[in-house]
Design a protein around this motif. Structure first.
Motif, PDB file in Angstrom:
ATOM      1  N   MET A 100      11.426   6.079  65.741  1.00 53.27           N
ATOM      2  CA  MET A 100      12.648   5.482  66.246  1.00 53.27           C
ATOM      3  C   MET A 100      13.721   6.558  66.302  1.00 53.27           C
ATOM      4  O   MET A 100      13.884   7.343  65.378  1.00 53.27           O
ATOM      5  N   PRO A 101      14.501   6.581  67.374  1.00 52.00           N
ATOM      6  CA  PRO A 101      15.545   7.595  67.500  1.00 52.00           C
ATOM      7  C   PRO A 101      16.593   7.463  66.396  1.00 52.00           C
ATOM      8  O   PRO A 101      16.847   6.385  65.875  1.00 52.00           O
ATOM      9  N   ASN A 102      17.188   8.569  66.073  1.00 46.98           N
ATOM     10  CA  ASN A 102      18.255   8.588  65.087  1.00 46.98           C
ATOM     11  C   ASN A 102      19.593   8.645  65.834  1.00 46.98           C
ATOM     12  O   ASN A 102      20.107   9.724  66.131  1.00 46.98           O
ATOM     13  N   TYR A 103      20.124   7.469  66.168  1.00 44.67           N
ATOM     14  CA  TYR A 103      21.370   7.404  66.920  1.00 44.67           C
ATOM     15  C   TYR A 103      22.560   7.642  66.013  1.00 44.67           C
ATOM     16  O   TYR A 103      22.593   7.193  64.877  1.00 44.67           O
ATOM     17  N   ARG A 104      23.549   8.305  66.538  1.00 45.80           N
ATOM     18  CA  ARG A 104      24.812   8.476  65.835  1.00 45.80           C
ATOM     19  C   ARG A 104      25.811   7.515  66.484  1.00 45.80           C
ATOM     20  O   ARG A 104      26.096   7.631  67.674  1.00 45.80           O
ATOM     21  N   ARG A 105      26.286   6.588  65.719  1.00 44.64           N
ATOM     22  CA  ARG A 105      27.202   5.586  66.254  1.00 44.64           C
ATOM     23  C   ARG A 105      28.592   5.824  65.694  1.00 44.64           C
ATOM     24  O   ARG A 105      28.757   6.047  64.500  1.00 44.64           O
ATOM     25  N   ASN A 106      29.557   5.754  66.556  1.00 44.55           N
ATOM     26  CA  ASN A 106      30.939   5.974  66.169  1.00 44.55           C
ATOM     27  C   ASN A 106      31.661   4.624  66.157  1.00 44.55           C
ATOM     28  O   ASN A 106      31.868   4.021  67.200  1.00 44.55           O
ATOM     29  N   PHE A 107      31.999   4.157  64.984  1.00 45.29           N
ATOM     30  CA  PHE A 107      32.678   2.872  64.844  1.00 45.29           C
ATOM     31  C   PHE A 107      34.181   3.116  64.767  1.00 45.29           C
ATOM     32  O   PHE A 107      34.660   3.736  63.824  1.00 45.29           O
ATOM     33  N   VAL A 108      34.910   2.613  65.781  1.00 42.34           N
ATOM     34  CA  VAL A 108      36.358   2.780  65.847  1.00 42.34           C
ATOM     35  C   VAL A 108      36.973   1.411  66.121  1.00 42.34           C
ATOM     36  O   VAL A 108      36.663   0.783  67.140  1.00 42.34           O
ATOM     37  N   ALA A 109      37.827   0.957  65.212  1.00 44.34           N
ATOM     38  CA  ALA A 109      38.509  -0.326  65.438  1.00 44.34           C
ATOM     39  C   ALA A 109      39.314  -0.242  66.731  1.00 44.34           C
ATOM     40  O   ALA A 109      40.042   0.728  66.966  1.00 44.34           O
ATOM     41  N   GLY A 110      39.149  -1.252  67.580  1.00 47.39           N
ATOM     42  CA  GLY A 110      39.855  -1.271  68.856  1.00 47.39           C
ATOM     43  C   GLY A 110      39.286  -0.301  69.876  1.00 47.39           C
ATOM     44  O   GLY A 110      39.889  -0.070  70.914  1.00 47.39           O
ATOM     45  N   GLY A 111      38.126   0.243  69.595  1.00 48.10           N
ATOM     46  CA  GLY A 111      37.530   1.255  70.465  1.00 48.10           C
ATOM     47  C   GLY A 111      36.978   0.701  71.761  1.00 48.10           C
ATOM     48  O   GLY A 111      36.748  -0.496  71.919  1.00 48.10           O
ATOM     49  N   CYS A 112      36.774   1.598  72.697  1.00 51.49           N
ATOM     50  CA  CYS A 112      36.162   1.295  73.986  1.00 51.49           C
ATOM     51  C   CYS A 112      34.750   1.870  73.950  1.00 51.49           C
ATOM     52  O   CYS A 112      34.559   3.050  73.640  1.00 51.49           O
ATOM     53  N   TYR A 113      33.749   1.049  74.250  1.00 49.96           N
ATOM     54  CA  TYR A 113      32.350   1.430  74.109  1.00 49.96           C
ATOM     55  C   TYR A 113      31.586   1.228  75.416  1.00 49.96           C
ATOM     56  O   TYR A 113      31.823   0.263  76.137  1.00 49.96           O
TER      57      TYR A 113
END
Length: 100
Positions: free
Chosen positions: A1-14
């Protein structure tokens, strides 16, 4: 399974791309009404703004912005997929039940 890097930002645009497991299927466009309803229902439960949304037969792209007080995009995507799948199964059972 890929090792994704996720950026969690409150109010962010994804930006998201969601693919069907069986890429030769056309479920998303064949059942666009169910997909729209699933997204609408999730939006009522967990607020977000759709900045852009492209639905193709086997995958979709979505740009969404979260409210300033949350960074929880996974729950929104998970529920969209879950509700669409459940509605699709229910619609399929109903159509089989009404077959001559």
């Amino acid at each position: 399974m890929p090792n994704y890097r996720r950026n969690f930002v409150a109010g962010g645009c994804y930006f998201f791309t969601v693919n069907l497991l069986e890429r030769q299927r056309t479920l998303l466009t064949d059942h666009i009404d169910l997909l729209r309803d699933a997204v609408r229902r999730v939006k009522r439960l967990y607020s977000f703004h759709i900045d852009a949304w492209v639905v193709l037969p086997d995958h979709m792209h979505m740009v969404l912005t979260l409210p300033p007080d949350t960074d929880d995009f996974p729950v929104r995507l998970r529920l969209m997929k879950l509700l669409f799948a459940k509605q699709r199964i229910a619609a399929h059972r109903t159509s089989i039940g009404h077959a001559p």
